[in-house]
Design a protein around this motif. Structure first.
Motif, PDB file in Angstrom:
ATOM      1  N   GLN A 297       0.833  -1.205   0.000  1.00 36.82           N
ATOM      2  CA  GLN A 297       0.000   0.000   0.000  1.00 36.82           C
ATOM      3  C   GLN A 297       0.870   1.259   0.000  1.00 36.82           C
ATOM      4  OE1 GLN A 297      -3.241   0.040   2.951  1.00 36.82           O
ATOM      5  NE2 GLN A 297      -3.108  -2.196   3.022  1.00 36.82           N
ATOM      6  N   LYS A 298       1.921   1.234   0.800  1.00 41.98           N
ATOM      7  CA  LYS A 298       2.826   2.382   0.848  1.00 41.98           C
ATOM      8  C   LYS A 298       3.484   2.606  -0.512  1.00 41.98           C
ATOM      9  CE  LYS A 298       6.787   2.298   3.276  1.00 41.98           C
ATOM     10  NZ  LYS A 298       7.727   2.402   4.430  1.00 41.98           N
ATOM     11  N   ALA A 299       3.921   1.525  -1.131  1.00 38.71           N
ATOM     12  CA  ALA A 299       4.561   1.641  -2.445  1.00 38.71           C
ATOM     13  C   ALA A 299       3.608   2.260  -3.465  1.00 38.71           C
ATOM     14  CB  ALA A 299       5.030   0.261  -2.915  1.00 38.71           C
ATOM     15  N   LYS A 300       2.366   1.800  -3.482  1.00 41.39           N
ATOM     16  CA  LYS A 300       1.394   2.318  -4.451  1.00 41.39           C
ATOM     17  C   LYS A 300       1.103   3.796  -4.188  1.00 41.39           C
ATOM     18  CE  LYS A 300       0.803  -1.462  -6.820  1.00 41.39           C
ATOM     19  NZ  LYS A 300      -0.373  -2.320  -6.714  1.00 41.39           N
ATOM     20  N   PHE A 304       5.019   3.694  -6.899  1.00 40.05           N
ATOM     21  CA  PHE A 304       5.818   2.543  -7.317  1.00 40.05           C
ATOM     22  C   PHE A 304       4.895   1.360  -7.587  1.00 40.05           C
ATOM     23  CE2 PHE A 304       8.732   5.141  -4.858  1.00 40.05           C
ATOM     24  CZ  PHE A 304       9.921   5.073  -5.577  1.00 40.05           C
ATOM     25  N   ASN A 305       5.412   0.408  -8.339  1.00 40.44           N
ATOM     26  CA  ASN A 305       4.621  -0.777  -8.664  1.00 40.44           C
ATOM     27  C   ASN A 305       4.573  -1.774  -7.513  1.00 40.44           C
ATOM     28  OD1 ASN A 305       3.929  -0.106 -11.420  1.00 40.44           O
ATOM     29  ND2 ASN A 305       6.081  -0.471 -11.921  1.00 40.44           N
ATOM     30  N   ASN A 306       5.623  -1.795  -6.706  1.00 39.26           N
ATOM     31  CA  ASN A 306       5.711  -2.748  -5.603  1.00 39.26           C
ATOM     32  C   ASN A 306       6.749  -2.247  -4.603  1.00 39.26           C
ATOM     33  OD1 ASN A 306       8.407  -3.770  -6.530  1.00 39.26           O
ATOM     34  ND2 ASN A 306       7.165  -4.488  -8.260  1.00 39.26           N
ATOM     35  N   TYR A 307       6.827  -2.916  -3.465  1.00 36.65           N
ATOM     36  CA  TYR A 307       7.728  -2.430  -2.417  1.00 36.65           C
ATOM     37  C   TYR A 307       9.195  -2.662  -2.763  1.00 36.65           C
ATOM     38  CZ  TYR A 307       9.673  -1.215   2.057  1.00 36.65           C
ATOM     39  OH  TYR A 307      10.405  -0.593   3.040  1.00 36.65           O
ATOM     40  N   ASP A 318      19.919  -1.056  -9.218  1.00 31.83           N
ATOM     41  CA  ASP A 318      18.897  -0.179  -9.790  1.00 31.83           C
ATOM     42  C   ASP A 318      17.514  -0.801  -9.864  1.00 31.83           C
ATOM     43  OD1 ASP A 318      20.690   1.955 -10.246  1.00 31.83           O
ATOM     44  OD2 ASP A 318      21.423   0.967 -12.060  1.00 31.83           O
ATOM     45  N   THR A 319      17.435  -2.073 -10.291  1.00 25.81           N
ATOM     46  CA  THR A 319      16.132  -2.657 -10.580  1.00 25.81           C
ATOM     47  C   THR A 319      16.039  -4.080 -10.042  1.00 25.81           C
ATOM     48  OG1 THR A 319      16.838  -3.609 -12.699  1.00 25.81           O
ATOM     49  CG2 THR A 319      15.994  -1.334 -12.728  1.00 25.81           C
ATOM     50  N   VAL A 320      14.785  -4.552  -9.918  1.00 26.51           N
ATOM     51  CA  VAL A 320      14.552  -5.934  -9.505  1.00 26.51           C
ATOM     52  C   VAL A 320      15.174  -6.912 -10.501  1.00 26.51           C
ATOM     53  CG1 VAL A 320      12.763  -7.691  -9.130  1.00 26.51           C
ATOM     54  CG2 VAL A 320      12.489  -5.389  -8.158  1.00 26.51           C
ATOM     55  N   PRO A 321      14.984  -6.738 -11.814  1.00 26.83           N
ATOM     56  CA  PRO A 321      15.618  -7.670 -12.757  1.00 26.83           C
ATOM     57  C   PRO A 321      17.146  -7.705 -12.625  1.00 26.83           C
ATOM     58  CG  PRO A 321      13.895  -6.434 -13.871  1.00 26.83           C
ATOM     59  CD  PRO A 321      14.061  -5.816 -12.517  1.00 26.83           C
ATOM     60  N   GLN A 322      17.767  -6.556 -12.358  1.00 25.99           N
ATOM     61  CA  GLN A 322      19.227  -6.533 -12.209  1.00 25.99           C
ATOM     62  C   GLN A 322      19.657  -7.389 -11.017  1.00 25.99           C
ATOM     63  OE1 GLN A 322      20.919  -2.797 -11.029  1.00 25.99           O
ATOM     64  NE2 GLN A 322      23.006  -3.380 -11.547  1.00 25.99           N
ATOM     65  N   VAL A 323      18.975  -7.231  -9.889  1.00 24.69           N
ATOM     66  CA  VAL A 323      19.334  -8.001  -8.695  1.00 24.69           C
ATOM     67  C   VAL A 323      19.030  -9.480  -8.903  1.00 24.69           C
ATOM     68  CG1 VAL A 323      18.884  -8.337  -6.242  1.00 24.69           C
ATOM     69  CG2 VAL A 323      18.965  -6.030  -7.175  1.00 24.69           C
ATOM     70  N   GLU A 324      17.872  -9.771  -9.490  1.00 21.28           N
ATOM     71  CA  GLU A 324      17.518 -11.172  -9.726  1.00 21.28           C
ATOM     72  C   GLU A 324      18.530 -11.831 -10.656  1.00 21.28           C
ATOM     73  OE1 GLU A 324      13.759 -13.975 -11.199  1.00 21.28           O
ATOM     74  OE2 GLU A 324      13.543 -11.788 -11.156  1.00 21.28           O
ATOM     75  N   HIS A 610       8.704  -9.260  -2.202  1.00 17.06           N
ATOM     76  CA  HIS A 610       8.380  -7.829  -2.181  1.00 17.06           C
ATOM     77  C   HIS A 610       8.130  -7.259  -3.574  1.00 17.06           C
ATOM     78  CE1 HIS A 610      10.073  -8.103   1.952  1.00 17.06           C
ATOM     79  NE2 HIS A 610       9.125  -7.213   2.175  1.00 17.06           N
ATOM     80  N   ALA A 611       8.396  -8.057  -4.603  1.00 17.14           N
ATOM     81  CA  ALA A 611       8.100  -7.605  -5.968  1.00 17.14           C
ATOM     82  C   ALA A 611       6.707  -8.023  -6.411  1.00 17.14           C
ATOM     83  CB  ALA A 611       9.145  -8.161  -6.941  1.00 17.14           C
TER      84      ALA A 611
END
Length: 735
Positions: A297-300, A304-307, A318-324, A610-611
């Protein structure tokens, strides 16, 4: 030993008189400090925003100074709640949480204060004249305002405030449930169940038994006569980590190991039947659901799309895909090694009557210890006597003296502590006079102080951590009399085996590396040359870089010269013999493949959890973890395992969508240490460069800039793969 007088303790340390601290006093101090800070914000509400950047800066500096009292008083409350938890301090801590949350939200959404930062930043001519630390603090503050909803409409700001308040309460409840569940479990053992457990393990079990007897008496579950009738020693297994590991690593009784494992991995879950003092279940399932829902809820609200995106907005990555991609790439490189690790365990398990396809998680520590003894002639228990804590500490201090020209001196008088086991040290820079002897008057320049609280006990949160209680700070004031300075002070906390049978605490090598790790954090806090608290020491450092100095420090606990400085047999004083040293170093990467995959499992679970949008319910949380295990784990986990219910890092700490930081920072630390491997691990010039480029600058520059200033290039994965024993060393810039 330094002969301390009150005058010797520099006034700039501003030490706490813990002998006079009470929960009621702390509550009053926090509320008074909150009132002062809120009153200052009230005055800003009635004033127009200054047009002049200097005037805006003056208001910012004044607000920071007023907030110092709140940081200090609340810091003491938080610390005592972690290390000396009881009903009184817990009640005060939880009672104050909503007030602190409301205040934090007010600051983050306070437009007049935010506008002062904008005025400062927008006056480029004036801004360019500021020191880098002030520039960085300003930029981070503006980002923090924006992430706190300063630009939201009033109704949404209220929603944000409610979310923050509830999150702080839920995180505290999560921690309470884990601590209570851990301490509620006690399993008296029969003589038959003790087979294989080492002497040091038996001493811990006996000590736990005495505490258990006292608990039974206090709670009136048994009379004194019934207590007296119990055997002495009375061996009791608990879930406190030193006791738990003593059983899991050495107990021959496989059923006992399974019983203890199941109790540990089901803490604070639907399988945990314990209740708190109010008779409430300790199940964290619903708490976790609410935390994830509120974070989404805070992210929205913030756009943002997600926390996970919120979390990464203030990190190096920078991004979720980069970390994944980083995590999955590392998993692919670790998997071949992990598969060999598993085969090695399975082969050894067969020798102990366990079928290859029946090796279970409660067997791995036990079998791994057997492999170490067979393959490397190495047992953690055999080398434990060579690492008495006082010697390890002395050696650690010698190492950092050689690297950075600093000297730690224990203060035994005129310093009060929260527990008799705690020790306090002053830290001096000997580079100012080149003196490294023990002469009282020639220690050098005082640069800070630190407390060691290193033993496990009831009422203390598990694990190990460094708390940067007091940052380096300078306030000029309008007159010399108003000027104020403070040097950095921190708490370094562990849960090592306490001294037993008249002998000092004897550490396993794993515990030695833990001590080095936390001391690395401490040095990051203490060696800062930045006097703006927001970016001094560890403050303002991106979360995925903050573990760099701590993991970096562990390298000296693995170096043969370093080990010679920290080892001395508790009875003979003999350093670790060459055969045991060779075995220890040969075993350095033992099981590193499986350990790496385990860390990646936790990190991917945290990131993907969290994504997700919408935020998953409890079954969705478990399904996410199962999916990650299917992808990266090479060993089955029992269906009842509820690891997530005790994952304090992400539900009660600061690691939400950031647990990957351990591996990210490990890459940075391995690459940084490779510079010492090239130059000599005690090279004072390289030590000086690391201190000046990383430790001294804190968060006053981006972590990527600091690293590149030290290494002369971007970080690569090569050293991490080599240090981990993985063979693929293709160059790959990732950080």
């Amino acid at each position: 030993m330094m002969q301390n007088t009150q005058a010797t303790l520099d006034q700039n340390l501003h030490l706490v008189d813990f002998s006079q601290v009470t929960p009621a006093q702390l509550k009053t101090q926090v509320i008074t400090a909150l009132d002062k800070s809120n009153a200052f914000l009230d005055t800003l509400d009635t004033q127009s925003v200054p047009n002049q950047a200097q005037a805006a800066l003056n208001d910012i500096i004044e607000f920071d100074h007023i907030g110092l009292e709140l940081d200090r008083s609340w810091g003491i409350v938080s610390h005592l709640n972690s290390v000396m938890s009881n009903d009184d301090i817990r009640h005060v801590h939880h009672e104050l949480l909503p007030l602190l949350s409301a205040y934090g939200t007010r600051v983050g959404q306070h437009k007049p204060l935010y506008q002062r930062y904008q005025t400062l930043k927008n006056d480029s001519a004036f801004f360019d004249t500021l020191e880098p630390a002030r520039k960085r603090a300003t930029e981070l503050a503006i980002q923090s305002f924006e992430l706190s909803g300063v630009a939201l409409p009033e109704e949404q700001q209220k929603t944000y405030a409610d979310i923050q308040s509830e999150l702080s309460t839920l995180s505290a409840k999560f921690s309470d449930n884990i601590l209570d569940a851990t301490q509620a479990f006690a399993l008296p053992l029969s003589d038959e169940q003790l087979a294989g457990i080492t002497d040091s393990g038996l001493a811990m079990l006996a000590n736990a038994g005495e505490q258990y007897k006292a608990k039974l008496l206090d709670s009136k579950q048994k009379t004194q006569a019934e207590i007296d009738a119990l055997p002495t020693p009375y061996y009791v297994a608990t879930l406190d980590i030193p006791v738990y590991l003593a059983v899991m690593t050495h107990a021959d009784d496989r059923n006992l190991r399974e019983t203890l494992y199941k109790a540990y991995v089901t803490r604070a879950s639907e399988f945990d039947e314990h209740k708190n003092g109010k008779g409430e279940p300790l199940n964290n399932s619903e708490v976790m659901e609410k935390i994830l829902s509120l974070r989404e809820q805070k992210a929205k609200l913030l756009g943002f799309n997600n926390y996970a995106e919120v979390s990464l907005s203030r990190k190096m990555a920078d991004t979720v895909p980069q970390v994944e991609s980083f995590l999955r790439n590392l998993a692919s490189k670790a998997t071949p090694s992990a598969q060999q690790d598993l085969k090695q365990l399975q082969a050894e398990a067969n020798k102990h009557g366990i079928a290859t396809n029946d090796l279970q998680p409660w067997d791995t520590a036990y079998i791994a210890e057997k492999v170490k003894q067979a393959k490397f002639s190495l047992s953690q228990e055999e080398i434990r006597p060579y690492f008495p804590l006082p010697k390890v500490i002395d050696g650690l201090f010698s190492i950092v003296n050689r690297l950075y020209g600093i000297k730690a001196v224990e203060c035994t008088e005129h310093v009060t502590r929260w527990h008799d086991d705690v020790r306090f040290y002053q830290l001096f820079d000997t580079n100012t006079n080149g003196n490294t002897d023990d002469d009282t008057d020639n220690n050098g320049t005082l640069i800070g102080g630190f407390y060691f609280d290193l033993y496990a006990r009831q009422g203390k949160r598990g694990g190990a951590w460094m708390s940067g209680f007091q940052s380096r700070y300078h306030y000029a004031g309008n007159t010399p009399e108003q000027g104020y300075q403070q040097l950095p002070v921190c708490f370094m906390v562990g849960n090592f085996t306490p001294p037993t049978d008249g002998k000092p605490s004897l550490l396993t090598h794993n515990e030695v590396t833990t001590l080095f790790h936390e001391f690395g954090h401490g040095l990051h806090h203490l060696l800062t040359q930045v006097s703006i608290s927001d970016v001094a020491g560890v403050n303002g450092v991106e979360w995925d870089a903050v573990e760099l100095p701590s993991q970096f420090m562990e390298n000296w606990a693995w170096d043969s010269d370093g080990i010679n400085l920290i080892s001395a047999h508790v009875d003979t004083g003999e350093p670790l013999p060459k055969d045991k040293l060779d075995a220890l170093l040969a075993a350095k990467n033992f099981q590193s493949g499986m350990q790496t995959l385990r860390q990646i499992e936790f990190a991917l679970f945290d990131l993907l959890l969290h994504a997700k949008s919408p935020a998953p319910d409890y079954q969705g949380i478990l399904a996410t973890l199962d999916s990650v295990r299917d992808d990266v784990a090479i060993m089955q986990t029992p269906a009842y395992n509820r690891f997530a219910n005790g994952f304090s890092h992400i539900f009660a700490g600061g690691y939400a969508a950031g647990y990957y930081s351990y591996k990210w920072a490990e890459l940075l630390s391995a690459d940084a240490f490779s510079k010492f491997e090239e130059d000599g691990i005690f090279n004072p010039q390289t030590g000086k460069a690391f201190r000046e480029s990383i430790l001294s600058v804190g968060g006053s520059l981006p972590a990527k800039t600091n690293f590149e200033n030290f290494r002369g290039r971007s970080a690569t994965i090569d050293a991490l793969l080599r240090h981990s024993g993985f063979t693929d060393t293709q160059n790959n810039e990732v950080a």
